[in-house]
Each structure stands twice: as structure tokens, then as C-alpha cells.
Motif scaffolding. Structure first.
Motif, mmCIF file in Angstrom:
data_model
loop_
_atom_site.group_PDB
_atom_site.id
_atom_site.type_symbol
_atom_site.label_atom_id
_atom_site.label_comp_id
_atom_site.label_asym_id
_atom_site.label_seq_id
_atom_site.Cartn_x
_atom_site.Cartn_y
_atom_site.Cartn_z
ATOM 1 N N GLU A 1 0.785 -1.133 0.056
ATOM 2 C CA GLU A 1 -0.010 0.160 -0.078
ATOM 3 C C GLU A 1 0.783 1.326 -0.133
ATOM 4 O OE1 GLU A 1 -2.327 0.562 3.762
ATOM 5 O OE2 GLU A 1 -1.155 -0.971 4.573
ATOM 6 N N SER A 2 2.134 1.162 -0.245
ATOM 7 C CA SER A 2 3.187 2.335 -0.049
ATOM 8 C C SER A 2 2.688 3.170 -1.399
ATOM 9 C CB SER A 2 4.494 2.142 0.157
ATOM 10 O OG SER A 2 4.876 1.316 -1.080
ATOM 11 N N ASP A 3 2.865 4.486 -1.014
ATOM 12 C CA ASP A 3 2.731 5.527 -2.191
ATOM 13 C C ASP A 3 3.107 6.817 -1.764
ATOM 14 O OD1 ASP A 3 1.706 7.172 -4.288
ATOM 15 O OD2 ASP A 3 -0.220 6.975 -3.813
ATOM 16 N N ILE A 4 4.405 6.734 -2.319
ATOM 17 C CA ILE A 4 5.197 8.202 -1.739
ATOM 18 C C ILE A 4 4.562 9.674 -2.014
ATOM 19 C CG2 ILE A 4 6.783 8.588 -3.742
ATOM 20 C CD1 ILE A 4 7.724 8.910 -0.046
ATOM 21 N N LYS A 5 3.686 9.575 -3.211
ATOM 22 C CA LYS A 5 3.221 10.771 -3.307
ATOM 23 C C LYS A 5 1.902 10.936 -2.641
ATOM 24 C CE LYS A 5 3.552 10.275 -8.480
ATOM 25 N NZ LYS A 5 3.114 9.579 -9.625
ATOM 26 N N ALA A 6 1.542 10.064 -1.674
ATOM 27 C CA ALA A 6 0.173 10.351 -0.793
ATOM 28 C C ALA A 6 0.920 10.123 0.650
ATOM 29 C CB ALA A 6 -0.707 9.114 -1.080
ATOM 30 N N ASN A 7 2.302 10.151 0.660
ATOM 31 C CA ASN A 7 3.091 10.157 2.019
ATOM 32 C C ASN A 7 2.725 8.823 2.618
ATOM 33 O OD1 ASN A 7 4.130 12.545 1.457
ATOM 34 N ND2 ASN A 7 2.405 13.857 2.532
ATOM 35 N N LEU A 8 2.881 7.803 1.991
ATOM 36 C CA LEU A 8 2.506 6.512 2.531
ATOM 37 C C LEU A 8 3.875 5.806 2.184
ATOM 38 C CD1 LEU A 8 -1.000 5.600 1.432
ATOM 39 C CD2 LEU A 8 -0.199 6.431 3.768
ATOM 40 N N ILE A 9 4.654 5.689 3.261
ATOM 41 C CA ILE A 9 6.008 4.853 2.940
ATOM 42 C C ILE A 9 5.891 3.582 3.618
ATOM 43 C CG2 ILE A 9 7.356 7.047 3.021
ATOM 44 C CD1 ILE A 9 8.430 6.457 5.926
ATOM 45 N N SER A 10 6.790 2.795 2.921
ATOM 46 C CA SER A 10 6.812 0.955 3.190
ATOM 47 C C SER A 10 7.595 1.188 4.433
ATOM 48 C CB SER A 10 7.542 0.634 2.044
ATOM 49 O OG SER A 10 7.818 -0.693 2.416
ATOM 50 N N VAL A 11 7.244 0.110 5.302
ATOM 51 C CA VAL A 11 7.791 -0.300 6.429
ATOM 52 C C VAL A 11 9.094 -0.607 6.117
ATOM 53 C CG1 VAL A 11 6.751 -2.676 6.519
ATOM 54 C CG2 VAL A 11 7.585 -1.310 8.818
ATOM 55 N N SER A 12 9.444 -1.144 4.913
ATOM 56 C CA SER A 12 10.690 -1.785 4.747
ATOM 57 C C SER A 12 11.814 -0.788 4.109
ATOM 58 C CB SER A 12 10.601 -2.838 3.815
ATOM 59 O OG SER A 12 9.932 -2.459 2.456
ATOM 60 N N SER A 13 11.468 0.507 4.044
ATOM 61 C CA SER A 13 12.233 1.706 3.377
ATOM 62 C C SER A 13 13.164 2.048 4.340
ATOM 63 C CB SER A 13 11.222 2.887 3.111
ATOM 64 O OG SER A 13 10.686 3.539 4.379
ATOM 65 N N PRO A 14 14.084 2.550 4.067
ATOM 66 C CA PRO A 14 15.252 3.256 5.127
ATOM 67 C C PRO A 14 14.897 3.946 6.305
ATOM 68 C CG PRO A 14 16.140 3.263 2.706
ATOM 69 C CD PRO A 14 14.651 2.956 2.644
ATOM 70 N N VAL A 15 13.773 5.144 5.713
ATOM 71 C CA VAL A 15 13.366 5.829 6.681
ATOM 72 C C VAL A 15 12.554 5.358 7.520
ATOM 73 C CG1 VAL A 15 11.823 7.922 6.904
ATOM 74 C CG2 VAL A 15 13.521 8.186 5.062
#
Length: 158
Positions: free
Chosen positions: A112-126
Motif C-alpha cells: 500500500e505504499s505510495d510516496i505521493k500520498a506520503n505512505l512509506i513502506s515499512v521496509s524503506s530506510p526512513v
């Protein structure tokens, strides 16, 4: 297959997409294939080839969504006892210490991640750097662009 973490809102969005694909897109492409077949010779029929390709994409996406939803582990951040810490599903406001820019991200599942909607993946570095942190903590994120430091300004469980 392993459980796929999703937020309640993420499950709703995936279900809506699945419903749209099954009730709108699939019947539409079936009609397009039938119309293209009615034109005769299929060997030189570009409309037929395009419709078949679109059908393959739609069927693949339906299978992907059904697989994801059948293995979903729905996590409601409002029901978690996070004790003021960043957890899956939390919305985190951070400040880039170098630039002073403020950003707000919700930590969600990969599906469900979508950087345009400010939804970042739990596996992303941030997100990996933020998990477990509290307001006021400073985190160091090793990203492809280099090391960045962020301060956790606020945490909401929406």
C-alpha cells in the motif's frame, strides 16, 4: 506464504481496486475482445492484440490483489498500545535537521505504499530508522543520496 501487514485503510483501498477491476475493467475488456473478433482476421487485428494484452494485465492484477488480501495481517494503529513510540501504521512528522524541512509520513505495508500520498513502506530506510523511536529522538537514515538526520516532531495513530 508469509503474512502481509496492511493498515485498515490499505485493505479498504485494495478491496476497492479489486472490485473495480472485476466489475468495470474486466467486463469492458471482454467487450473489446468480442468487438475486435467480430472484425474478422485476428492475425492483423491490432485492437484484438491490445485488448488481449490489457486482459492479461487485468487478470494478473486481480490475482495479485487476491493473493495479497488473502494473506493480509490487518493492523489498526489506533488499537495498538504503542506507548508514544513509532509503530507500523503510525503517522510520523519529522524535521530534516540539515534543511529544516518538515515531512509527515504514515508507515504502511509494501503493498500500500505510495510516496505521493506520503505512505512509506515499512521496509524503506526512513521507516526502518523511525520504528521504535519517540518524539524528540534524532534518527540517522542511510539513503542512496547519503546519510540524513531527522528529528521526530510528532506521532499520531490514525
Amino acid at each position: 506464504m508469509a503474512a502481509i501487514p496492511l493498515t485498515v485503510r490499505g485493505v479498504e483501498r485494495l478491496n476497492q481496486e479489486l472490485h473495480r477491476l472485476k466489475t468495470v475493467e474486466r467486463p469492458s475488456v471482454i467487450n473489446a475482445i468480442a468487438e475486435a473478433r467480430a472484425q474478422g482476421d485476428l492475425s492483423e487485428n491490432a485492437e484484438y492484440e491490445a485488448a488481449r494484452e490489457r486482459q492479461g494485465f487485468i487478470e494478473g492484477r486481480i490475482a495479485e490483489l487476491e493473493g495479497t488480501l488473502s494473506n493480509a495481517q490487518v493492523i489498526d494503529p489506533t488499537a495498538l498500545n504503542a506507548d508514544g513510540r513509532v509503530v507500523f501504521g503510525a503517522t510520523v512528522e519529522i524535521e530534516d535537521l540539515a534543511s529544516g524541512d518538515r515531512l509527515a509520513y504514515q508507515i504502511v505495508g509494501d503493498a500500500e505504499s505510495d510516496i505521493k500520498a506520503n505512505l512509506i513502506s515499512v521496509s524503506s530506510p526512513v521507516a526502518r530508522a523511525l520504528i521504535g523511536k519517540s518524539e524528540g529522538d534524532v534518527v540517522e537514515v542511510r539513503a542512496p543520496s547519503g546519510v540524513r538526520e531527522y528529528e521526530v516532531i510528532g506521532i499520531r495513530y490514525v
